[in-house]
Structures are given as structure tokens and as C-alpha cells.
Design a protein around this motif. Structure first.
Motif, short mmCIF file in Angstrom:
data_model
loop_
_atom_site.label_atom_id
_atom_site.label_comp_id
_atom_site.label_asym_id
_atom_site.label_seq_id
_atom_site.Cartn_x
_atom_site.Cartn_y
_atom_site.Cartn_z
N ARG A 167 29.35 -4.73 -30.94
CA ARG A 167 29.89 -6.09 -31.00
C ARG A 167 30.61 -6.43 -29.71
O ARG A 167 30.47 -7.52 -29.16
CB ARG A 167 30.84 -6.23 -32.18
N GLN A 168 31.37 -5.48 -29.18
CA GLN A 168 32.11 -5.73 -27.94
C GLN A 168 31.17 -5.81 -26.74
O GLN A 168 31.43 -6.53 -25.79
CB GLN A 168 33.16 -4.65 -27.73
N GLN A 169 30.06 -5.08 -26.79
CA GLN A 169 29.11 -5.16 -25.69
C GLN A 169 28.43 -6.52 -25.65
O GLN A 169 28.09 -7.03 -24.58
CB GLN A 169 28.04 -4.06 -25.84
N ARG A 170 28.23 -7.11 -26.82
CA ARG A 170 27.57 -8.42 -26.88
C ARG A 170 28.54 -9.56 -26.59
O ARG A 170 28.11 -10.68 -26.39
CB ARG A 170 26.96 -8.63 -28.26
N MET A 171 29.82 -9.29 -26.60
CA MET A 171 30.81 -10.35 -26.40
C MET A 171 30.81 -10.82 -24.95
O MET A 171 30.70 -10.02 -24.03
CB MET A 171 32.22 -9.86 -26.76
#
Length: 120
Positions: free
Chosen positions: A110-114
Motif C-alpha cells: 500500500r505504501q509503495q503504491r502511495m
């Protein structure tokens, strides 16, 4: 059924005024039309009264749908508080991403896609 009907269109000014009035009032001709001047006066009054009533209803409905100054102020406060909440969440996410990158920890999916610069 075998009768013939003949109507004379008299070229009087009253007939012309009547035609212009009914055409501009958008009520048009129906199956029953007044032929006397008194009938036309009543029909003209009824057409004007109908347009006045329709405009009063429209004006009162638009006035009901309009927000007062207090309601607009309250809506502004709500929008500002929602924006403040989104800004706080974006700041927390940005700090979390920065700390994970600084300490060398692996980012979650999720943080990589943010997108850390998007504040939506």
C-alpha cells in the motif's frame, strides 16, 4: 356531416392584437377559443394570471432551495474541517514513508503504491 363551414377572418385590429397576445403568452389556441371581445379579455386576464402564478411558484421554490448565510457559514466550516483532516492524514503518511525509507525498512504494498505528494 354534409354541412359546410365557412369562417370569415375579419382583418380588425382587435383580432391581430388577440393573435399576438395569445402567441406571446405561449398558451396557444385550444379547441375552444373566445370569439367576443369580452371573452378575449377574460382569456387574456387568465393567461396573465397563469404566468404570474407560475413565476411566483418558481421564485418561491428557488428561494427555498437557497442557503441562508448561517447555513453557508456552517458548510464552509465543514469543508475546512474535512480539508484539515485530509491534510493531517497526508502529513502522517508522508512522515511514515520518510521514516521507513530513512531506517531502511521495507515499504508495504500500500505504501509503495502511495503517491506521497498527492493530497486527496
Amino acid at each position: 356531416y354534409g354541412r359546410t363551414f365557412q369562417k370569415n377572418n375579419d382583418a380588425y385590429i382587435q383580432n391581430s392584437v388577440w393573435f399576438v397576445f395569445i402567441s406571446t403568452m405561449t398558451v396557444g389556441y385550444g379547441d375552444i377559443i373566445p370569439t367576443t371581445h369580452a371573452g378575449r379579455a377574460v382569456a387574456a386576464f387568465a393567461a396573465l394570471a397563469g404566468i404570474v402564478m407560475a413565476s411566483l411558484v418558481t421564485a418561491s421554490l428557488s428561494n427555498l432551495m437557497e442557503w441562508s448565510a448561517d447555513e453557508q457559514s456552517a458548510m464552509g466550516v465543514l469543508i475546512r474541517e474535512q480539508a484539515r483532516g485530509r491534510l493531517s492524514l497526508a502529513a502522517a503518511n508522508m512522515l511514515s514513508l520518510w521514516w521507513r525509507k530513512r531506517t531502511g525498512r521495507r515499504l508495504s504494498r500500500r505504501q509503495q503504491r502511495m503517491d506521497m505528494y498527492r493530497m486527496k
